[in-house]
Design a protein around this motif. Structure first.
Motif, PDB file in Angstrom:
ATOM      1  N   ASP A  75     130.014 -32.413  51.736  1.00 28.09           N
ATOM      2  CA  ASP A  75     130.313 -30.981  51.787  1.00 28.09           C
ATOM      3  C   ASP A  75     130.088 -30.378  50.406  1.00 28.09           C
ATOM      4  OD1 ASP A  75     131.430 -28.427  51.921  1.00 28.09           O
ATOM      5  OD2 ASP A  75     133.015 -29.044  53.295  1.00 28.09           O
ATOM      6  N   THR A  76     129.031 -29.614  50.269  1.00 33.03           N
ATOM      7  CA  THR A  76     128.684 -29.041  48.965  1.00 33.03           C
ATOM      8  C   THR A  76     129.727 -28.049  48.461  1.00 33.03           C
ATOM      9  OG1 THR A  76     127.329 -27.349  50.047  1.00 33.03           O
ATOM     10  CG2 THR A  76     126.213 -29.367  49.328  1.00 33.03           C
ATOM     11  N   GLY A  77     130.596 -27.586  49.352  1.00 28.37           N
ATOM     12  CA  GLY A  77     131.624 -26.652  48.932  1.00 28.37           C
ATOM     13  C   GLY A  77     132.843 -27.320  48.333  1.00 28.37           C
ATOM     14  N   ILE A  78     132.891 -28.651  48.419  1.00 30.02           N
ATOM     15  CA  ILE A  78     134.023 -29.408  47.881  1.00 30.02           C
ATOM     16  C   ILE A  78     133.534 -30.214  46.686  1.00 30.02           C
ATOM     17  CG2 ILE A  78     135.785 -31.145  48.349  1.00 30.02           C
ATOM     18  CD1 ILE A  78     135.543 -30.484  51.306  1.00 30.02           C
ATOM     19  N   GLU A  79     134.157 -30.015  45.539  1.00 26.19           N
ATOM     20  CA  GLU A  79     133.736 -30.717  44.331  1.00 26.19           C
ATOM     21  C   GLU A  79     134.748 -31.770  43.893  1.00 26.19           C
ATOM     22  OE1 GLU A  79     132.925 -27.773  41.399  1.00 26.19           O
ATOM     23  OE2 GLU A  79     131.172 -26.970  42.456  1.00 26.19           O
ATOM     24  N   SER A  80     135.607 -32.169  44.810  1.00 29.04           N
ATOM     25  CA  SER A  80     136.636 -33.155  44.478  1.00 29.04           C
ATOM     26  C   SER A  80     136.023 -34.529  44.226  1.00 29.04           C
ATOM     27  CB  SER A  80     137.642 -33.273  45.631  1.00 29.04           C
ATOM     28  OG  SER A  80     138.138 -32.010  46.016  1.00 29.04           O
ATOM     29  N   ALA A  81     136.569 -35.238  43.250  1.00 31.47           N
ATOM     30  CA  ALA A  81     136.195 -36.635  43.021  1.00 31.47           C
ATOM     31  C   ALA A  81     137.100 -37.510  43.882  1.00 31.47           C
ATOM     32  CB  ALA A  81     136.362 -36.988  41.552  1.00 31.47           C
ATOM     33  N   VAL A  82     136.520 -38.493  44.545  1.00 35.18           N
ATOM     34  CA  VAL A  82     137.294 -39.368  45.422  1.00 35.18           C
ATOM     35  C   VAL A  82     137.453 -40.739  44.778  1.00 35.18           C
ATOM     36  CG1 VAL A  82     137.424 -40.472  47.682  1.00 35.18           C
ATOM     37  CG2 VAL A  82     136.429 -38.174  47.470  1.00 35.18           C
ATOM     38  N   VAL A  83     138.699 -41.177  44.653  1.00 38.47           N
ATOM     39  CA  VAL A  83     138.992 -42.526  44.181  1.00 38.47           C
ATOM     40  C   VAL A  83     139.570 -43.300  45.358  1.00 38.47           C
ATOM     41  CG1 VAL A  83     140.348 -43.955  42.616  1.00 38.47           C
ATOM     42  CG2 VAL A  83     139.443 -41.762  41.826  1.00 38.47           C
ATOM     43  N   VAL A  84     138.872 -44.322  45.805  1.00 39.21           N
ATOM     44  CA  VAL A  84     139.352 -45.146  46.914  1.00 39.21           C
ATOM     45  C   VAL A  84     140.388 -46.132  46.367  1.00 39.21           C
ATOM     46  CG1 VAL A  84     138.710 -46.946  48.565  1.00 39.21           C
ATOM     47  CG2 VAL A  84     137.275 -44.908  48.304  1.00 39.21           C
ATOM     48  N   VAL A  85     141.576 -46.113  46.960  1.00 41.19           N
ATOM     49  CA  VAL A  85     142.667 -46.993  46.536  1.00 41.19           C
ATOM     50  C   VAL A  85     143.100 -47.798  47.751  1.00 41.19           C
ATOM     51  CG1 VAL A  85     144.917 -47.133  45.423  1.00 41.19           C
ATOM     52  CG2 VAL A  85     143.412 -45.210  44.909  1.00 41.19           C
ATOM     53  N   THR A  86     142.862 -49.097  47.724  1.00 37.56           N
ATOM     54  CA  THR A  86     143.102 -49.918  48.900  1.00 37.56           C
ATOM     55  C   THR A  86     143.811 -51.222  48.561  1.00 37.56           C
ATOM     56  OG1 THR A  86     142.015 -51.069  50.746  1.00 37.56           O
ATOM     57  CG2 THR A  86     140.804 -50.941  48.684  1.00 37.56           C
ATOM     58  N   THR A  87     144.479 -51.780  49.558  1.00 31.25           N
ATOM     59  CA  THR A  87     145.131 -53.079  49.412  1.00 31.25           C
ATOM     60  C   THR A  87     144.119 -54.205  49.481  1.00 31.25           C
ATOM     61  OG1 THR A  87     147.105 -52.191  50.512  1.00 31.25           O
ATOM     62  CG2 THR A  87     146.921 -54.590  50.390  1.00 31.25           C
ATOM     63  N   PHE A  88     142.999 -53.947  50.158  1.00 28.20           N
ATOM     64  CA  PHE A  88     142.074 -55.015  50.517  1.00 28.20           C
ATOM     65  C   PHE A  88     140.911 -55.138  49.534  1.00 28.20           C
ATOM     66  CE2 PHE A  88     144.107 -53.221  54.254  1.00 28.20           C
ATOM     67  CZ  PHE A  88     144.757 -54.354  54.762  1.00 28.20           C
ATOM     68  N   ASP A  89     140.841 -56.269  48.863  1.00 28.58           N
ATOM     69  CA  ASP A  89     139.779 -56.536  47.896  1.00 28.58           C
ATOM     70  C   ASP A  89     138.583 -57.131  48.643  1.00 28.58           C
ATOM     71  OD1 ASP A  89     138.253 -56.999  45.705  1.00 28.58           O
ATOM     72  OD2 ASP A  89     139.500 -58.591  44.866  1.00 28.58           O
ATOM     73  N   ARG A  90     137.897 -56.259  49.377  1.00 28.77           N
ATOM     74  CA  ARG A  90     136.776 -56.689  50.218  1.00 28.77           C
ATOM     75  C   ARG A  90     135.479 -56.053  49.735  1.00 28.77           C
ATOM     76  NH1 ARG A  90     138.632 -55.789  56.394  1.00 28.77           N
ATOM     77  NH2 ARG A  90     136.381 -55.392  56.466  1.00 28.77           N
ATOM     78  N   ASP A  91     134.420 -56.871  49.707  1.00 23.18           N
ATOM     79  CA  ASP A  91     133.134 -56.367  49.247  1.00 23.18           C
ATOM     80  C   ASP A  91     132.601 -55.252  50.128  1.00 23.18           C
ATOM     81  OD1 ASP A  91     133.135 -58.039  47.117  1.00 23.18           O
ATOM     82  OD2 ASP A  91     131.484 -59.310  47.773  1.00 23.18           O
ATOM     83  N   ASP A  92     132.819 -55.349  51.446  1.00 23.81           N
ATOM     84  CA  ASP A  92     132.285 -54.298  52.317  1.00 23.81           C
ATOM     85  C   ASP A  92     132.966 -52.970  52.029  1.00 23.81           C
ATOM     86  OD1 ASP A  92     134.672 -55.328  53.341  1.00 23.81           O
ATOM     87  OD2 ASP A  92     134.116 -54.981  55.432  1.00 23.81           O
ATOM     88  N   TYR A  93     134.267 -52.974  51.772  1.00 18.30           N
ATOM     89  CA  TYR A  93     134.958 -51.737  51.412  1.00 18.30           C
ATOM     90  C   TYR A  93     134.422 -51.202  50.085  1.00 18.30           C
ATOM     91  CZ  TYR A  93     138.583 -52.315  55.006  1.00 18.30           C
ATOM     92  OH  TYR A  93     139.262 -52.416  56.191  1.00 18.30           O
ATOM     93  N   LEU A  94     134.274 -52.089  49.114  1.00 19.13           N
ATOM     94  CA  LEU A  94     133.811 -51.695  47.783  1.00 19.13           C
ATOM     95  C   LEU A  94     132.445 -51.021  47.847  1.00 19.13           C
ATOM     96  CD1 LEU A  94     133.680 -51.705  44.674  1.00 19.13           C
ATOM     97  CD2 LEU A  94     132.980 -54.109  44.806  1.00 19.13           C
TER      98      LEU A  94
END
Length: 222
Positions: A75-94
């Motif tokens: 969405d070009t109207g949203i300039e928020s930076a997203v930081v993914v914070v997860t319990t799971f240390d999985r390569d596919d999530y990363l």
């Protein structure tokens, strides 16, 4: 005094959101402007609140955090930076998070100071990876496939025309330094560092600092 960093917390566990809120708002320069329990709510809240940073969980009902990140970043109207914070240390999530356009990836076992630092780094336009996963990102994207021959030594030099200062900044970015740390190291202003980083990304055709780090390792600049 600069405006506080505005954060949206996205997690399907209310207790986790409450804990993150307490940690972040204790920093003094961060304010939580909203919360969401699903990916659907996250997309709607991001559009309405336009936060500086979104702390995004992965496993949630209705829509997971990875799909929510894709939609928010698209969405070009949203300039928020997203930081993914997860319990799971999985390569596919990363790797899915990075492909979706996330500016950072942090594990929930990180300390309070790491969470605060991640929000500040993302708000400054920088990218951040948990130390535990940085090596895996480099290995995944910087190492050529085993079936390909090693490139000639002369090909290891940068393929783009970086100035000496830009190459120096890129080397420090590849060491996971923030703009403020680079400015202190090189005795230049932080605004100047941001200009150099922007120029480097543009010349490399890199979407973000993570891609620049990969480039630096691939070309022996790290």
């Amino acid at each position: 005094m600069s405006a506080p960093i505005r954060v949206l917390l996205v997690d399907d566990h209310a207790v986790m959101r409450a804990g993150f809120r307490m940690i972040l708002e204790s920093a003094g320069d961060i304010v939580v402007v909203g919360e969401a329990a699903t990916g659907v709510e996250a997309v709607a809240a991001a559009s309405t609140l336009r936060p500086d940073v979104i702390s995004m969980d992965v496993q949630m009902p209705a829509m997971d955090g990875l799909e929510a990140t894709r939609r928010i970043v698209a969405d070009t109207g949203i300039e928020s930076a997203v930081v993914v914070v997860t319990t799971f240390d999985r390569d596919d999530y990363l790797f899915d998070a990075l492909a979706a356009g996330a500016s950072g990836f942090l594990l929930k076992n990180a300390g309070p100071e790491e969470l605060i630092a991640a929000v500040r780094v993302a708000a400054a336009g920088d990218a951040l990876l948990a130390p535990e996963v940085t090596r895996r990102v480099i290995a995944r994207f910087a190492t050529p496939p085993a079936s390909l021959p090693d490139p000639p030594r002369e090909r290891a030099r940068p393929a783009v025309d970086l100035t000496e200062r830009e190459a120096e900044v890129l080397r420090l970015v590849a060491q996971a330094m923030s703009n403020a740390e680079i400015a202190q190291r090189l005795y230049i202003g932080e605004a100047t560092v941001k200009t150099h980083v922007s120029n480097v990304l543009q010349k490399l055709g890199a979407r973000d600092r993570v891609a620049a780090v990969v480039y630096a390792h691939r070309h022996g600049l790290a």
